[in-house]
Write an enzyme that holds these catalytic residues in place. Sequence first.
Site, short mmCIF file in Angstrom:
data_model
loop_
_atom_site.label_atom_id
_atom_site.label_comp_id
_atom_site.label_asym_id
_atom_site.label_seq_id
_atom_site.Cartn_x
_atom_site.Cartn_y
_atom_site.Cartn_z
CD GLU A 110 -3.05 1.02 0.37
OE1 GLU A 110 -3.07 0.04 -0.41
OE2 GLU A 110 -3.91 1.91 0.36
CG ASP A 111 1.46 2.92 3.20
OD1 ASP A 111 0.51 3.27 2.47
OD2 ASP A 111 1.35 2.71 4.41
#
Length: 714
Positions: free
Chosen positions: A76-77
């Site tokens: 996600e990051d």
Amino acid sequence: MIRQFELLERVKAYDPKVDEDALNRAYVFSVKAHGTQKRASGDPYFSHPVEVAGILTRYKLDAATIVTALLHDTVEDTVATLDEIEAGFGADIARLVDGVTKLSRIELQSDHSKQAENFRKLVLAMSEDIRVLLVKLADRLHNMRTLSAIENVDKRRRIALETMEIYAPLAERIGMQDFKDELEDRAFAELNPDGRESIVNRLDYLRQQGGEIVPRIIAELDGLMRKEGVTTVISGREKSPYSIWRKMQRNNVEFEQLSDIMAFRVVVQSVADCYRVLGVIHSRYAVVPGRFKDYISTPKPNGYRSLHTGIIGPERQRIEIQVRTEEMHQIAELGVAAHWKYAQGADRIDGRQYRWLRELLDILEHASSPEEFLEHTKLEMFHDQVFCFTPKGDIITLPRGATAVDFAYAVHSEVGDTCVGSKINGRLMPLRTQLKNGDQVEVLVSRNGTPSPEWERFVVSGKARARIRRYVRSQKHKEYADLGRAILHKAFRQEGYEFTEKAVSTVLEKYKYRSNDDVYAAVGEGILTGRDVVHAIFPGTRKPARDRKILPFRRSRAKSVPTKAEAVPITGLSAGIAIHFAGCCHPLPGDRIVGIITTGKGVTIHTIDCETLQGFADAPERWLDVAWSSGAEDEGYVGRVSVLVANEPGSLGGLSTVIGKSHGNISNLKITNRSTDFFEMLIDVEVRDAKHLTDIIAALRASSFVNSVERARG
Ligand code: MN
């Protein structure tokens, strides 16, 4: 922050055979992926996944769960991809990380409490593998522990509210009491700091007054049990500020002494010992009426088992005591996580009372190894439902297999009736598309949109089906009535009468219809003929049917069709229920047309020179004058041509190019004959009108590779 070797030691302490290499690689992967990213607190970002992994080691979870925790934010990051994770850690880990990533992407966008339960179901359904949810809950727990570092008040509140409404109840649902208590209390601190402070102050004050009361009570209970010869482990603890707060609100009570908010716990070795200890306590101390509860014979829905009782205990304090076995205790504290411990074969498995886990436990009992158990523990709890979002973030719950049309009807009947398209996760998708958990659906509506009878074939929700049926029924009636009225007008004229509503109403009783519209619909549907009705209205005046000679094989005249007063106006939009365009001749605006009435089917439109009409030459009463209404060419029609092209490279491509350049769109193509020299085919082309098709035919004839081309008829 927990360091690499510490984390490894913690896992090895309960799983000596753990794959150390995988854990080490995951640790390094996470540190590298997050690089110099920082958290709101200023800590390096990778401290977060490491702490999340640390939380989960407390529950002795398997290596796959710990590795997933370390990797949970990388996709996600950071620039890391799921493929890299699969390549480095295998498909199982990739699937778990993907699950956590997906859960992180959905969030309750509006704080409607009524949606919280649906949202919890969504999260559970999306978890599939319970380990995904365990990592997500640990993730949330660590985020709550570090919530104060976030400066934006609204964001803190939103996260706290979500924790209170979604994640704490989820933790309770899977029986993880510790998680639930801490999540709730931390959310409480953010949402109502004053309320929490008042409780904490009160606790401090009572502690000052009473001194070390807890150890004294434990000592006395312990002595009593020893004398009776029961082996017990006794502990006591204060309830969390939030649970005290809620208890005070719910029961509208104050707390006067510390023991009111203390729970003492007696852990014993068997169920029989539970009742024995209860007997000892009840015979030694005064029982507070109404406080005894037997959750062993009747467990709570989340599987919690224990005996609860309230007594006036040592030092004349009112205290609450819970009695349970070690295993009940494990399940009460660790919930679903406790089952991993038992799955390792360390202890016998007795989770029968754990109602919602029964299915998992069935698998567990029949699985030959913990690995197989993990392999099959997909949550099937909400398999019959799918949860989707409106663009505003409202959750719509639908039966599994539901489509965008079901969604539209679930939002509002009106939206369903007028929907013409849908965007799923931002992309235009067909209305028949089946929805998946977490899909965001935007329904495109048109003021002129109407339900299509086609939809009935793919909708699954009762509401959608009922609305579509109702619409089709009323639409049918209306279309048949419109058609029937036009037919009657003509029949009146042919028999030499003037059409009036009043005249028609005189036969209602004879035909047992309630309204003129019903008579028209019957005529439109072909149940009654126009002449039947006219003769019923004017009995005894029957004239011999005019000997009309039908000449269907005239070529259409060049001039446009005269719009006679009695002709029924037709457009492409008329097609559907009461009016159909014949598949044999594909009539187009500009063609001379005629309608043939068929009982129960309404009217089929043919071109006047269609060969099919020959079959109706003996039934003049079934013929109906129809004419194109003005503007009919705007609706889009399909014309059919039969073409003979040379069987050579590029001829098919050239064919479609010529049609495309003439603004025709090929909607269907069928090769009817293929020889070494030629292709013979039927091509359906979307055109505006007959002239448009003639233009296309002319363009094709001008092409070198086209041998012959004709408009297909009959
Ligand atoms: Mn995280």
